[in-house]
Design an enzyme around this catalytic site. Sequence first.
Site, PDB file in Angstrom:
ATOM      1  N   HIS A  45       3.505  -4.377  15.872  1.00  0.00           N
ATOM      2  CA  HIS A  45       3.852  -5.052  14.632  1.00  0.00           C
ATOM      3  C   HIS A  45       3.249  -6.452  14.620  1.00  0.00           C
ATOM      4  O   HIS A  45       2.691  -6.924  15.603  1.00  0.00           O
ATOM      5  CB  HIS A  45       5.366  -5.106  14.477  1.00  0.00           C
ATOM      6  CG  HIS A  45       5.988  -3.764  14.242  1.00  0.00           C
ATOM      7  ND1 HIS A  45       7.340  -3.598  14.000  1.00  0.00           N
ATOM      8  CD2 HIS A  45       5.450  -2.517  14.204  1.00  0.00           C
ATOM      9  CE1 HIS A  45       7.595  -2.319  13.830  1.00  0.00           C
ATOM     10  NE2 HIS A  45       6.473  -1.641  13.956  1.00  0.00           N
ATOM     11  N   GLU A  47       4.476  -9.482  14.659  1.00  0.00           N
ATOM     12  CA  GLU A  47       4.971 -10.466  15.611  1.00  0.00           C
ATOM     13  C   GLU A  47       4.314 -10.288  16.984  1.00  0.00           C
ATOM     14  O   GLU A  47       3.943 -11.261  17.645  1.00  0.00           O
ATOM     15  CB  GLU A  47       6.492 -10.370  15.749  1.00  0.00           C
ATOM     16  CG  GLU A  47       7.249 -10.671  14.470  1.00  0.00           C
ATOM     17  CD  GLU A  47       7.542  -9.433  13.630  1.00  0.00           C
ATOM     18  OE1 GLU A  47       8.595  -9.388  12.997  1.00  0.00           O
ATOM     19  OE2 GLU A  47       6.682  -8.508  13.615  1.00  0.00           O
ATOM     20  N   CYS A  70      12.128  -6.727  13.166  1.00  0.00           N
ATOM     21  CA  CYS A  70      12.896  -5.490  13.319  1.00  0.00           C
ATOM     22  C   CYS A  70      13.728  -5.548  14.589  1.00  0.00           C
ATOM     23  O   CYS A  70      13.360  -6.188  15.578  1.00  0.00           O
ATOM     24  CB  CYS A  70      11.970  -4.280  13.323  1.00  0.00           C
ATOM     25  SG  CYS A  70      10.850  -4.192  14.745  1.00  0.00           S
ATOM     26  N   SER A 162     -18.097   2.599 -22.924  1.00  0.00           N
ATOM     27  CA  SER A 162     -17.135   1.659 -22.344  1.00  0.00           C
ATOM     28  C   SER A 162     -17.709   0.864 -21.179  1.00  0.00           C
ATOM     29  O   SER A 162     -16.984   0.074 -20.576  1.00  0.00           O
ATOM     30  CB  SER A 162     -15.887   2.419 -21.870  1.00  0.00           C
ATOM     31  OG  SER A 162     -16.237   3.382 -20.882  1.00  0.00           O
ATOM     32  N   THR A 190      -9.657  11.003 -18.902  1.00  0.00           N
ATOM     33  CA  THR A 190     -10.536   9.962 -18.373  1.00  0.00           C
ATOM     34  C   THR A 190     -11.647  10.560 -17.533  1.00  0.00           C
ATOM     35  O   THR A 190     -12.810  10.149 -17.617  1.00  0.00           O
ATOM     36  CB  THR A 190      -9.721   8.955 -17.533  1.00  0.00           C
ATOM     37  OG1 THR A 190      -8.819   8.266 -18.385  1.00  0.00           O
ATOM     38  CG2 THR A 190     -10.620   7.963 -16.836  1.00  0.00           C
ATOM     39  N   LEU A 198     -13.740   6.644  -8.749  1.00  0.00           N
ATOM     40  CA  LEU A 198     -12.414   6.210  -8.290  1.00  0.00           C
ATOM     41  C   LEU A 198     -12.368   5.894  -6.804  1.00  0.00           C
ATOM     42  O   LEU A 198     -11.379   6.171  -6.120  1.00  0.00           O
ATOM     43  CB  LEU A 198     -11.345   7.256  -8.637  1.00  0.00           C
ATOM     44  CG  LEU A 198     -11.144   7.552 -10.123  1.00  0.00           C
ATOM     45  CD1 LEU A 198     -10.000   8.539 -10.308  1.00  0.00           C
ATOM     46  CD2 LEU A 198     -10.912   6.285 -10.924  1.00  0.00           C
ATOM     47  N   ALA A 265      -1.154   6.172 -19.782  1.00  0.00           N
ATOM     48  CA  ALA A 265      -0.502   4.875 -19.613  1.00  0.00           C
ATOM     49  C   ALA A 265       0.686   4.739 -20.550  1.00  0.00           C
ATOM     50  O   ALA A 265       1.754   4.245 -20.163  1.00  0.00           O
ATOM     51  CB  ALA A 265      -1.502   3.752 -19.863  1.00  0.00           C
ATOM     52  N   GLY A 266       0.530   5.185 -21.785  1.00  0.00           N
ATOM     53  CA  GLY A 266       1.638   5.138 -22.735  1.00  0.00           C
ATOM     54  C   GLY A 266       2.828   5.954 -22.266  1.00  0.00           C
ATOM     55  O   GLY A 266       3.983   5.541 -22.422  1.00  0.00           O
TER      56      GLY A 266
END
Length: 339
Positions: A45, A47, A70, A162, A190, A198, A265-266
């Site tokens: 981790h 630390e 932790c 676009s 899309t 992507l 998205a909507g």
Amino acid sequence: MELAAAQGERVRGTTAPNPPVGCVILNAGGIVVGAGGTAPAGGPHAEVQALRQAGAAARGGTAVVTLEPCNHHGRTPPCTAALVEAGIAAVHYAVADPNPAAAGGAAHLAGHGVTAVHAPHQVVTRGALRAWLHRQRTGRPHVTYKLAATLDGRTAAADGTSRWVTGEQARAQVHAERAHLDAIVVGTGTVLADDPWLTARRPDGSLAAHQPLRVVVGTRELPRDAKVLDDSAETLLVRTHDPREVLAALDGLDDVLLEGGATLAGAFVAAGLVDRVVAYIAPTLLGSGVAALGDAGVRTMTDALQMVTEDVQLLGNDVRVSAVPRVSAGPMGGRGEAD
């Protein structure tokens, strides 16, 4: 704490299922002698990473960490034990651990003579830990809706073109962000219209070391040669139009980017499943074309989804705006301004 937050940001996207924690060690004179971020699952981790760098200089010093250390033994020993053994005199942490299995670190440290100070800092809660904390609180991934639009809210011209709405600096930032994400979500529309790759790419066009899961939502079939189906990254096809079913399919992931299009998205906004909006706005006017957001369930001005702006940034000639929903603001109610 900002230095510790930067360490967490550096490892964001690589630590799941552990949180992307950052830590810095100051020696007894207040000089930074160690820094580190959480390694991939099974590794040390933050630390422990910082203590290893600091070595003997940590004794009598202070640890500044983004999340309460932790106090349980999982794949690795508890960080509280490592801090006590290293002779750390004080620990300042920004966020109390909400995970019952790992919590209690501050009390353990105090019981072993280490001063434990809870020091909240917005740079942490809005930074690398944002998505992990959201999952701890809600049980689902944190969803950021990203859009690139003109001043009049268009993402494409009337003929469907676009590329490119925004400039190089904005696009470069998007790719840098993708390299820290768990997943990118788009609809079949899309993919069929734009054939996006992507992927997360470096400025020279090469693939970044970390690639998010590519998620395509919808029931329409995709061409076999669609870029999103290549072997550059893993792709998940989710045969539904229900945003809740989409997030259920992403169980175990924390940080999700919704890239559209407008209809998907909507649907996410209407379902109350958008936790942040990041908008890249270009100083361009189209007058007609594709709107950035589709039907979001708003029928009157009193139902408008009120957002709180948390950050504005100038990127070349474009503007990046980050905003979160107000508490109890329409379908996205229940979110906090300081989330």
